[in-house]
Design a protein around this motif. Structure first.
Motif, PDB file in Angstrom:
ATOM      1  N   ILE A 172       0.991  -1.174  -0.058  1.00  0.00           N
ATOM      2  CA  ILE A 172       0.181  -0.043  -0.074  1.00  0.00           C
ATOM      3  C   ILE A 172       0.998   1.005   0.033  1.00  0.00           C
ATOM      4  N   GLU A 173       1.889   1.328   0.679  1.00  0.00           N
ATOM      5  CA  GLU A 173       2.857   2.472   0.799  1.00  0.00           C
ATOM      6  C   GLU A 173       3.574   2.723  -0.390  1.00  0.00           C
ATOM      7  N   THR A 174       3.935   1.256  -0.956  1.00  0.00           N
ATOM      8  CA  THR A 174       4.539   1.574  -2.403  1.00  0.00           C
ATOM      9  C   THR A 174       3.577   2.366  -3.239  1.00  0.00           C
ATOM     10  N   ALA A 175       2.571   1.821  -3.382  1.00  0.00           N
ATOM     11  CA  ALA A 175       1.639   2.298  -4.496  1.00  0.00           C
ATOM     12  C   ALA A 175       1.369   4.043  -3.870  1.00  0.00           C
ATOM     13  N   GLN A 176       1.171   4.155  -2.710  1.00  0.00           N
ATOM     14  CA  GLN A 176       1.013   5.635  -2.404  1.00  0.00           C
ATOM     15  C   GLN A 176       2.135   6.389  -2.626  1.00  0.00           C
ATOM     16  N   ASN A 177       3.383   5.923  -2.520  1.00  0.00           N
ATOM     17  CA  ASN A 177       4.627   6.715  -2.815  1.00  0.00           C
ATOM     18  C   ASN A 177       4.582   7.008  -4.181  1.00  0.00           C
ATOM     19  N   ALA A 178       4.235   5.903  -5.002  1.00  0.00           N
ATOM     20  CA  ALA A 178       4.168   6.040  -6.735  1.00  0.00           C
ATOM     21  C   ALA A 178       3.065   6.976  -6.983  1.00  0.00           C
ATOM     22  N   GLY A 179       2.055   7.260  -6.235  1.00  0.00           N
ATOM     23  CA  GLY A 179       0.641   7.903  -6.835  1.00  0.00           C
ATOM     24  C   GLY A 179      -0.234   6.830  -7.460  1.00  0.00           C
ATOM     25  N   MET A 180      -0.120   5.742  -7.270  1.00  0.00           N
ATOM     26  CA  MET A 180      -0.817   4.697  -8.101  1.00  0.00           C
ATOM     27  C   MET A 180      -1.979   4.038  -7.277  1.00  0.00           C
ATOM     28  N   ASP A 181      -2.978   3.603  -7.839  1.00  0.00           N
ATOM     29  CA  ASP A 181      -3.971   3.035  -7.265  1.00  0.00           C
ATOM     30  C   ASP A 181      -3.444   1.584  -6.765  1.00  0.00           C
ATOM     31  N   CYS A 182      -4.294   0.974  -5.851  1.00  0.00           N
ATOM     32  CA  CYS A 182      -3.898  -0.276  -5.105  1.00  0.00           C
ATOM     33  C   CYS A 182      -4.938  -1.024  -4.812  1.00  0.00           C
ATOM     34  N   ILE A 183      -4.699  -2.332  -5.157  1.00  0.00           N
ATOM     35  CA  ILE A 183      -5.607  -3.267  -4.606  1.00  0.00           C
ATOM     36  C   ILE A 183      -5.225  -4.490  -3.624  1.00  0.00           C
ATOM     37  N   VAL A 184      -5.624  -4.727  -2.651  1.00  0.00           N
ATOM     38  CA  VAL A 184      -4.915  -5.682  -1.658  1.00  0.00           C
ATOM     39  C   VAL A 184      -5.658  -7.038  -1.580  1.00  0.00           C
ATOM     40  N   VAL A 185      -5.004  -8.283  -1.540  1.00  0.00           N
ATOM     41  CA  VAL A 185      -5.323  -9.507  -1.860  1.00  0.00           C
ATOM     42  C   VAL A 185      -5.450  -9.868  -0.294  1.00  0.00           C
ATOM     43  N   LYS A 186      -6.609 -10.778  -0.047  1.00  0.00           N
ATOM     44  CA  LYS A 186      -6.750 -11.235   1.692  1.00  0.00           C
ATOM     45  C   LYS A 186      -6.049 -12.539   1.837  1.00  0.00           C
ATOM     46  N   TRP A 187      -5.429 -13.251   0.820  1.00  0.00           N
ATOM     47  CA  TRP A 187      -4.790 -14.700   1.130  1.00  0.00           C
ATOM     48  C   TRP A 187      -3.443 -14.511   1.410  1.00  0.00           C
ATOM     49  N   GLY A 188      -2.947 -13.421   1.764  1.00  0.00           N
ATOM     50  CA  GLY A 188      -1.620 -13.326   1.753  1.00  0.00           C
ATOM     51  C   GLY A 188      -1.064 -12.955   3.359  1.00  0.00           C
ATOM     52  N   TYR A 189      -0.218 -11.960   3.538  1.00  0.00           N
ATOM     53  CA  TYR A 189       0.333 -11.855   4.812  1.00  0.00           C
ATOM     54  C   TYR A 189      -0.239 -10.689   5.572  1.00  0.00           C
ATOM     55  N   GLU A 196      -8.743  -2.685   5.705  1.00  0.00           N
ATOM     56  CA  GLU A 196      -9.565  -1.394   5.850  1.00  0.00           C
ATOM     57  C   GLU A 196      -8.930  -0.194   5.261  1.00  0.00           C
ATOM     58  N   ASN A 197      -7.619  -0.317   4.744  1.00  0.00           N
ATOM     59  CA  ASN A 197      -7.021   1.001   4.493  1.00  0.00           C
ATOM     60  C   ASN A 197      -7.935   2.043   3.603  1.00  0.00           C
ATOM     61  N   ASP A 198      -8.041   3.166   4.016  1.00  0.00           N
ATOM     62  CA  ASP A 198      -8.672   4.034   3.052  1.00  0.00           C
ATOM     63  C   ASP A 198      -8.167   4.400   1.820  1.00  0.00           C
ATOM     64  N   TYR A 199      -6.739   4.010   1.427  1.00  0.00           N
ATOM     65  CA  TYR A 199      -6.077   4.449   0.280  1.00  0.00           C
ATOM     66  C   TYR A 199      -6.570   3.404  -0.772  1.00  0.00           C
ATOM     67  N   ILE A 200      -6.832   2.153  -0.540  1.00  0.00           N
ATOM     68  CA  ILE A 200      -7.003   1.299  -1.484  1.00  0.00           C
ATOM     69  C   ILE A 200      -8.249   1.159  -2.253  1.00  0.00           C
ATOM     70  N   LEU A 201      -8.336   0.732  -3.698  1.00  0.00           N
ATOM     71  CA  LEU A 201      -9.500   0.336  -4.320  1.00  0.00           C
ATOM     72  C   LEU A 201     -10.391  -0.478  -3.568  1.00  0.00           C
ATOM     73  N   GLU A 202      -9.735  -1.619  -3.111  1.00  0.00           N
ATOM     74  CA  GLU A 202     -10.686  -2.955  -2.580  1.00  0.00           C
ATOM     75  C   GLU A 202      -9.743  -3.708  -2.260  1.00  0.00           C
ATOM     76  N   ALA A 203     -10.121  -4.530  -1.139  1.00  0.00           N
ATOM     77  CA  ALA A 203      -9.457  -5.778  -0.732  1.00  0.00           C
ATOM     78  C   ALA A 203     -10.358  -6.955  -1.194  1.00  0.00           C
ATOM     79  N   VAL A 204      -9.489  -7.913  -2.005  1.00  0.00           N
ATOM     80  CA  VAL A 204     -10.364  -8.772  -2.901  1.00  0.00           C
ATOM     81  C   VAL A 204     -10.075 -10.080  -2.066  1.00  0.00           C
ATOM     82  N   ASP A 205     -11.039 -11.124  -1.999  1.00  0.00           N
ATOM     83  CA  ASP A 205     -11.035 -12.594  -1.383  1.00  0.00           C
ATOM     84  C   ASP A 205     -10.632 -13.324  -2.376  1.00  0.00           C
ATOM     85  N   GLU A 206     -10.688 -13.087  -3.942  1.00  0.00           N
ATOM     86  CA  GLU A 206     -10.438 -14.266  -4.857  1.00  0.00           C
ATOM     87  C   GLU A 206      -9.731 -13.626  -6.228  1.00  0.00           C
TER      88      GLU A 206
END
Length: 214
Positions: A172-189, A196-206
């Motif tokens: 998320i911080e990498t995307a923010q620092n680049a000024g780029m949209d971000c998606i977070v996946v829920k199956w990782g670490y 719930e970070n306000d910056y991301i487009l969505e946290a996806v399950d699949e």
């Protein structure tokens, strides 16, 4: 719709933590440092190798200890079979679907370059990545946007047409620092706070949840 998908590696495309835990705990035992559980390692992942070792060592993270633990860990990890490090289910299928749509694909990771490229060449030979950008100790690591900027330049794509896909705070911080949209996946670490970070487009399950953005 987005034209470029930049994926994180560990915790996003690959489930790699088990081999890391095995080799780190073997290293810690050699030097009589406390070992960690897999869940405790989740809190240490995301940075470059020096940052990870520092977090793993906790109060024992002197420069001397970091250097010797890093050296021994890599001596154990690099030749190990890494049989537990595998793509997440549906990862390859998702990449194929994106490639068939004409989406440009890239990887940006804090995993050392030679290790990253080993797994990409082993499992994703049919995926045409614009760039596979791992960590080089001569250059800044994530969350610095250095790698993202290299990928954007190589792909010749504007920021607004790209999205960063990762699993943790570092991504998320990498995307923010680049000024780029971000998606977070829920199956990782990552954790609930990341989802719930306000910056991301969505946290996806699949993986298929990613496709709608392209």
């Amino acid at each position: 719709m987005k034209k470029l998908a930049i994926f994180d590696f560990d915790g996003t495309l690959f489930n790699s933590v088990d081999d890391v835990v095995i080799c780190f705990n073997q290293t810690l035992e050699i030097y009589n440092f406390p070992t960690l559980t897999k869940e405790e390692y989740f809190e240490c992942l995301g940075g470059n190798i020096d940052e990870i070792v520092s977090l793993v060592l906790g109060e024992n993270n002197s420069f001397e200890n970091i250097e010797k633990v890093k050296k021994t860990y890599l001596e154990l990890y690099n030749p190990s079979p890494k049989e537990h490090t595998l793509p997440f289910p549906e990862a390859h299928e998702c990449l194929n679907k994106l490639q068939e749509k004409g989406v440009l694909l890239a990887i940006n990771s804090n995993r050392l370059n030679y290790s990253l490229k080993y797994f990409v060449e082993k499992f994703f030979t049919d995926i045409d990545f614009v760039l596979v950008e791992g960590h080089d100790e001569d250059y800044p690591s994530k969350p610095n946007p250095f790698g993202v900027e290299n990928i954007l330049k190589k792909a010749n794509v504007d920021l607004k047409d790209a999205v960063y896909i990762g699993d943790s705070k570092t991504d998320i911080e990498t995307a923010q620092n680049a000024g780029m949209d971000c998606i977070v996946v829920k199956w990782g670490y990552g954790n609930q706070k990341d989802y719930e970070n306000d910056y991301i487009l969505e946290a996806v399950d699949e993986f298929d949840d990613i496709l709608k953005y392209f």
